[in-house]
Design an enzyme around this catalytic site. Sequence first.
Site, PDB file in Angstrom:
ATOM      1  N   GLU A  85      38.827  32.142  39.142  1.00 20.92           N
ATOM      2  CA  GLU A  85      40.006  33.014  39.119  1.00 20.92           C
ATOM      3  C   GLU A  85      40.914  32.728  37.920  1.00 20.92           C
ATOM      4  OE1 GLU A  85      40.374  33.896  43.902  1.00 20.92           O
ATOM      5  OE2 GLU A  85      41.094  31.992  43.154  1.00 20.92           O
TER       6      GLU A  85
ATOM      7  N   ASP B 235      35.065  41.351  49.211  1.00 17.77           N
ATOM      8  CA  ASP B 235      34.223  41.501  50.422  1.00 17.77           C
ATOM      9  C   ASP B 235      35.079  42.156  51.501  1.00 17.77           C
ATOM     10  OD1 ASP B 235      35.343  38.468  50.263  1.00 17.77           O
ATOM     11  OD2 ASP B 235      35.438  39.191  52.311  1.00 17.77           O
TER      12      ASP B 235
HETATM   13  N1  ADE Z   1      38.901  35.434  49.881  1.00 18.87           N
HETATM   14  C1  ADE Z   1      38.001  36.378  49.573  1.00 18.87           C
HETATM   15  N2  ADE Z   1      37.379  36.822  50.678  1.00 18.87           N
HETATM   16  C2  ADE Z   1      37.895  36.141  51.720  1.00 18.87           C
HETATM   17  C3  ADE Z   1      37.640  36.121  53.103  1.00 18.87           C
HETATM   18  N3  ADE Z   1      36.725  36.927  53.634  1.00 18.87           N
HETATM   19  N4  ADE Z   1      38.344  35.260  53.873  1.00 18.87           N
HETATM   20  C4  ADE Z   1      39.263  34.434  53.320  1.00 18.87           C
HETATM   21  N5  ADE Z   1      39.534  34.405  52.006  1.00 18.87           N
HETATM   22  C5  ADE Z   1      38.864  35.245  51.199  1.00 18.87           C
END
Ligand code: ADE
Length: 229
Positions: A12, A196
């Site tokens: 990041e 996601d």
């Molecule tokens: N950062 C990116 N995806 C995530 C997720 N599913 N849960 C927690 N932090 C995240």
Amino acid sequence: MTIGILGAMQEEISPLLDHYKTYETIAFGGNTFYKVSLGDKTLIIACSRIGKVHSSLSAATMILYFGCNKIIFNGVAGGINPNYKIGDLVIGEKLCQHDVDITIFGHPFGYFSEGKIFTQTNEALNKLAKEVAKESNITIHQGTIATGDQFVSSKERKEWIKKEFNADAIEMEGASVAVVCDNLNTPLCVIRAISDNAGDEALISYEEFLEHSAKQSAALVIKMIEKIN
Ligand code: ADE
């Protein structure tokens, strides 16, 4: 003006370091901070490491040790809002801690005594993020981000967080940084790119899109830095 830019992971902050190229490396408090001098602006960039404790430590260090006047958190998040697509950006307008539970004492989920469930971020910085995204034709949402010390990869947990906090996205650092900034009177902007959907397939999507989404988020932050004053 000194602006702190935090990410939780190397992926990041690498796009930022690659962009600025010249920086001083400073070790402090078990972490590494990168100082970029840009005329009247100084940037302090760091990878906080994952989670609420690490990110709180880094945010407080940036403000109290490095004298940062503003903080931007930049990284990826799991989307809960069905309108959020992979790669879209989200501004955390308000943030909460979904894993706080003292409900046995009669309090709601996410509440600590002497605290509040939601912490707001800075309106002016959020406005700037939206303006910059619009100019660059980038899709950006503004919503509620739920933070916890858990990578959420379950439809059940995700639905619970959505129901309980009306959250749009999930990550692991934003709300803790928001609490630090709120208490230390430092304007904060949290920018996340969706990697996601926090459901049962979250890990596969996260591993595929982490790098790409982190670059999307960092690209917006770089544009914000050019305009910030
Ligand atoms: N950062 C990116 N995806 C995530 C997720 N599913 N849960 C927690 N932090 C995240």
